[in-house]
Scaffold this motif. Sequence first.
Motif, short mmCIF file in Angstrom:
data_model
loop_
_atom_site.label_atom_id
_atom_site.label_comp_id
_atom_site.label_asym_id
_atom_site.label_seq_id
_atom_site.Cartn_x
_atom_site.Cartn_y
_atom_site.Cartn_z
N LEU A 74 0.85 -1.19 0.00
CA LEU A 74 0.00 0.00 0.00
C LEU A 74 0.89 1.24 0.00
O LEU A 74 1.82 1.36 0.80
N GLU A 75 0.63 2.16 -0.91
CA GLU A 75 1.45 3.37 -1.00
C GLU A 75 1.21 4.28 0.21
O GLU A 75 0.13 4.27 0.80
N GLN A 76 2.22 5.08 0.54
CA GLN A 76 2.15 5.96 1.70
C GLN A 76 0.95 6.90 1.65
O GLN A 76 0.26 7.09 2.64
N SER A 77 0.67 7.49 0.50
CA SER A 77 -0.46 8.43 0.41
C SER A 77 -1.79 7.70 0.65
O SER A 77 -2.70 8.25 1.27
N THR A 78 -1.89 6.47 0.18
CA THR A 78 -3.10 5.68 0.40
C THR A 78 -3.21 5.29 1.87
O THR A 78 -4.30 5.34 2.45
N LEU A 79 -2.10 4.96 2.48
CA LEU A 79 -2.08 4.61 3.90
C LEU A 79 -2.61 5.78 4.73
O LEU A 79 -3.47 5.59 5.60
N GLN A 80 -2.13 6.98 4.45
CA GLN A 80 -2.58 8.15 5.20
C GLN A 80 -4.07 8.43 4.99
O GLN A 80 -4.77 8.81 5.91
N SER A 81 -4.55 8.24 3.78
CA SER A 81 -5.96 8.46 3.48
C SER A 81 -6.84 7.42 4.17
O SER A 81 -7.87 7.73 4.76
N TYR A 82 -6.42 6.17 4.10
CA TYR A 82 -7.19 5.06 4.66
C TYR A 82 -7.27 5.14 6.19
O TYR A 82 -8.26 4.74 6.79
N PHE A 83 -6.22 5.67 6.81
CA PHE A 83 -6.19 5.77 8.27
C PHE A 83 -6.37 7.21 8.74
O PHE A 83 -5.75 7.63 9.71
N GLN A 84 -7.25 7.98 8.06
CA GLN A 84 -7.54 9.34 8.54
C GLN A 84 -8.03 9.26 9.97
O GLN A 84 -8.82 8.37 10.31
N ARG A 85 -7.59 10.21 10.78
CA ARG A 85 -7.92 10.14 12.19
C ARG A 85 -7.84 11.50 12.85
O ARG A 85 -7.23 12.42 12.32
N LYS A 86 -8.44 11.56 14.01
CA LYS A 86 -8.30 12.72 14.89
C LYS A 86 -7.85 12.19 16.24
O LYS A 86 -8.36 11.18 16.71
N SER A 87 -6.91 12.90 16.83
CA SER A 87 -6.38 12.48 18.13
C SER A 87 -6.48 13.62 19.12
O SER A 87 -6.40 14.79 18.74
N MET A 88 -6.60 13.25 20.39
CA MET A 88 -6.55 14.23 21.48
C MET A 88 -5.77 13.61 22.62
O MET A 88 -5.92 12.42 22.93
N LEU B 129 -1.85 9.75 28.02
CA LEU B 129 -2.59 8.92 27.08
C LEU B 129 -3.09 9.76 25.92
O LEU B 129 -3.34 10.97 26.07
N VAL B 130 -3.25 9.11 24.77
CA VAL B 130 -3.82 9.74 23.58
C VAL B 130 -4.98 8.88 23.11
O VAL B 130 -4.87 7.66 23.04
N ALA B 131 -6.09 9.51 22.77
CA ALA B 131 -7.22 8.80 22.15
C ALA B 131 -7.27 9.21 20.68
O ALA B 131 -7.21 10.40 20.36
N THR B 132 -7.38 8.22 19.81
CA THR B 132 -7.43 8.45 18.37
C THR B 132 -8.69 7.82 17.82
O THR B 132 -8.94 6.64 18.04
N ALA B 133 -9.48 8.61 17.11
CA ALA B 133 -10.71 8.12 16.47
C ALA B 133 -10.48 8.09 14.97
O ALA B 133 -9.99 9.06 14.40
N TYR B 134 -10.84 6.98 14.34
CA TYR B 134 -10.59 6.79 12.91
C TYR B 134 -11.84 7.06 12.08
O TYR B 134 -12.93 6.63 12.42
N ARG B 135 -11.64 7.80 10.98
CA ARG B 135 -12.75 8.18 10.11
C ARG B 135 -13.31 7.00 9.33
O ARG B 135 -14.51 6.91 9.11
N TRP B 136 -12.46 6.09 8.86
CA TRP B 136 -12.93 4.99 8.00
C TRP B 136 -12.88 3.64 8.69
O TRP B 136 -13.02 2.60 8.05
#
Length: 184
Positions: free
Chosen positions: A32-46, A53-60
């Motif tokens: 999997l190409e790097q750009s696809t990896l970043q798109s597939y694992f879109q996320r927001k973290s706080m 601790l960090v919580a990360t929620a994934y868009r897809w």
Amino acid sequence: MNESAFKFQFIDLEQNIITKEFGEFYKYPDNLEQSTLQSYFQRKSMVKPDKELVATAYRWHNAIEITDLRDFSSKIIYSPDRVQNENDIIEYDGKLIFDRSGTTKKCYNDIFVTDNFIFAIFSGLEDDTPNSGFCKTIHIYDWEGNPIKQINLDRGIMSISVTSDDSRIYSFDIDTGELIYIDL
């Protein structure tokens, strides 16, 4: 992050250098190409206010990940909505791409954390559904990953904020222009 194969980076802002990278991505094809990896694992973290601790929620992905910044271990919490977007990695022109077809479902759109809880808003709607980025469900978890509460809303929201004492959730109603809140 566009050049990194890791989820997190510590950056020395004064020297503008990466001092540490960690957090591997799992369950994806090796080529999997790097750009696809970043798109597939879109996320927001706080980051939790104590900065441990960090919580990360994934868009897809129907997952929230809790990462311990002391030892870099992590655990995954799966939403009760069993969304499966893994079949949206397809081969196109000899490359693997993330094909956001109309049936790809959006999962977590935003996250907010306090000392005690993780609040995440969930869509579950197919990408081609009008307003699929608007979420009508709030999932609340403790920092151990235990589900605390699910709140079903009468309207869709795109973002969330919570008071530091966990007593009120805030959002914004785009249709009416109103600030909305829920007392807990």
